[in-house]
Write a protein that holds these residues in place. Structure first.
Motif, PDB file in Angstrom:
ATOM      1  N   LEU A 170     -22.710 -75.276  94.997  1.00 49.87           N
ATOM      2  CA  LEU A 170     -21.411 -75.824  95.368  1.00 49.87           C
ATOM      3  C   LEU A 170     -21.550 -77.311  95.692  1.00 49.87           C
ATOM      4  N   PHE A 171     -20.403 -77.990  95.715  1.00 52.47           N
ATOM      5  CA  PHE A 171     -20.395 -79.400  96.098  1.00 52.47           C
ATOM      6  C   PHE A 171     -19.766 -79.556  97.473  1.00 52.47           C
ATOM      7  N   GLY A 172     -20.324 -80.456  98.266  1.00 56.29           N
ATOM      8  CA  GLY A 172     -19.806 -80.689  99.600  1.00 56.29           C
ATOM      9  C   GLY A 172     -20.133 -79.540 100.533  1.00 56.29           C
ATOM     10  N   SER A 173     -19.276 -79.344 101.531  1.00 52.53           N
ATOM     11  CA  SER A 173     -19.513 -78.314 102.548  1.00 52.53           C
ATOM     12  C   SER A 173     -19.223 -76.910 102.039  1.00 52.53           C
ATOM     13  N   ILE A 229     -26.452 -73.160  97.561  1.00 54.70           N
ATOM     14  CA  ILE A 229     -26.999 -74.514  97.576  1.00 54.70           C
ATOM     15  C   ILE A 229     -25.843 -75.510  97.516  1.00 54.70           C
ATOM     16  N   HIS A 230     -25.825 -76.477  98.442  1.00 58.09           N
ATOM     17  CA  HIS A 230     -24.764 -77.473  98.492  1.00 58.09           C
ATOM     18  C   HIS A 230     -25.270 -78.834  98.012  1.00 58.09           C
ATOM     19  N   PHE A 231     -24.555 -79.401  97.035  1.00 60.63           N
ATOM     20  CA  PHE A 231     -24.860 -80.741  96.549  1.00 60.63           C
ATOM     21  C   PHE A 231     -23.843 -81.732  97.121  1.00 60.63           C
ATOM     22  N   PRO A 232     -24.244 -82.994  97.311  1.00 60.97           N
ATOM     23  CA  PRO A 232     -23.317 -83.989  97.866  1.00 60.97           C
ATOM     24  C   PRO A 232     -22.217 -84.372  96.867  1.00 60.97           C
ATOM     25  N   HIS A 233     -21.089 -84.828  97.394  1.00 61.96           N
ATOM     26  CA  HIS A 233     -19.963 -85.190  96.532  1.00 61.96           C
ATOM     27  C   HIS A 233     -20.268 -86.393  95.648  1.00 61.96           C
ATOM     28  N   TRP A 234     -21.163 -87.272  96.076  1.00 62.32           N
ATOM     29  CA  TRP A 234     -21.477 -88.426  95.227  1.00 62.32           C
ATOM     30  C   TRP A 234     -22.085 -87.977  93.906  1.00 62.32           C
TER      31      TRP A 234
END
Length: 291
Positions: A170-173, A229-234
């Motif tokens: 996922l992205f973000g929180s 797993i969370h990836f950053p929005h950038w």
């Protein structure tokens, strides 16, 4: 509905269109189902439904098909490019061809399925074409209803595909909220719209869920431990930029749409009775039987 109140359904071989055809059959509503491939739609033939062959991108093939038709329902659109056709060829022009023929034949009403908040995302290739058609439909003079659903359950299979491998990305929180809807529930609402005075209907499923909760439902259905797993929005923004810069809309269109909506809440009025967790479990059970 009387026999002179025939519905013409376009897009019946897609996920939502298939549910729509079944709902029209259940209600015994006379229906003309327009398809390009009649063999692919053979299972949709019933006592009240007939199959007519036409290519929606070729308006000359539509002539005469609207005789006796009261309402047109279109779910026509592409989410993944194929056959060299673009969003403007299908989501816009194919629907314009339907609209023009409907107007010539004196059809009473046109029901069109767009996307939730599509009018706020005209910068996205998928929404740009869909909303351009919405503009034409509103200006047509016909009675109309624009159906704006949240994500389909079928789209949620992307979560399930990741879950089968033991982790969901996922992205973000992951705390963004949405309420996807089952095609069966959405079909009921679309057919109800034939008699509805509403010109626009926003609609979602009964459960408002975070992306994290959807990921957990998918993992549980697959019998996997919770591993998100969370990836950053950038990174999400960088992927969109790279795809827009180095690929064509045929490649980046659906990914751009998905990654943009992953970053925001998308909550529509709740409707229906089908739950996403049950849908995931049924999908997994079906897969097990095939193995």
């Amino acid at each position: 509905m009387k026999k002179d109140k025939t519905v013409l359904l376009a897009g019946a071989t897609g996920y939502l269109g298939g549910h729509m055809a079944k709902e029209l059959e259940t209600r015994q509503i006379p229906t003309k189902i327009v398809v390009r491939n009649t063999e692919k739609a053979a299972q949709l033939i019933s006592e009240t439904a007939t199959i007519v062959k036409a290519k929606l991108t070729q308006p000359e093939t539509l002539k005469g098909l609207f005789e006796g038709v009261d309402t047109v329902i279109s779910t026509v659109g592409i989410t993944r490019q194929k056959d060299g056709l673009t969003y403007w060829d299908v989501d816009y022009q194919a629907n314009v061809n339907l609209l023009n023929e409907a107007m010539r034949a004196g059809v009473r009403k046109f029901i069109y399925v767009s996307v939730l908040n599509g009018n706020l995302h005209r910068n996205l290739k998928i929404c740009e074409a869909k909303e351009a058609f919405v503009d034409d439909l509103v200006a047509s003079g016909l009675d109309y209803t624009i159906i704006r659903p949240n994500g389909f359950f079928s789209d949620m299979k992307d979560f399930l595909d990741m879950a089968k491998k033991g982790r969901v990305y996922l992205f973000g929180s992951g705390e963004q909220k949405f309420n996807p809807i089952h095609g069966r529930d959405l079909a009921i609402a679309c057919v109800d719209a034939i008699a509805s005075p509403k010109t626009e209907i926003n609609i979602g499923g009964p459960d408002i869920l975070t992306h994290n909760e959807v990921a957990e439902l998918a993992l549980l259905a697959c019998g996997k431990p919770i591993n998100v797993i969370h990836f950053p929005h950038w990174l999400r923004k960088s992927i969109i930029w790279a795809l827009r810069t180095f690929t064509s809309s045929k490649t980046y269109g659906p990914i751009e749409f998905f990654l943009t909506l992953m970053a925001e809440d998308a909550i529509a009025p709740r409707y229906g009775s089908n739950r996403l967790g049950t849908f995931f479990q049924i999908e997994v059970d079906v897969l097990k039987k095939k193995i």
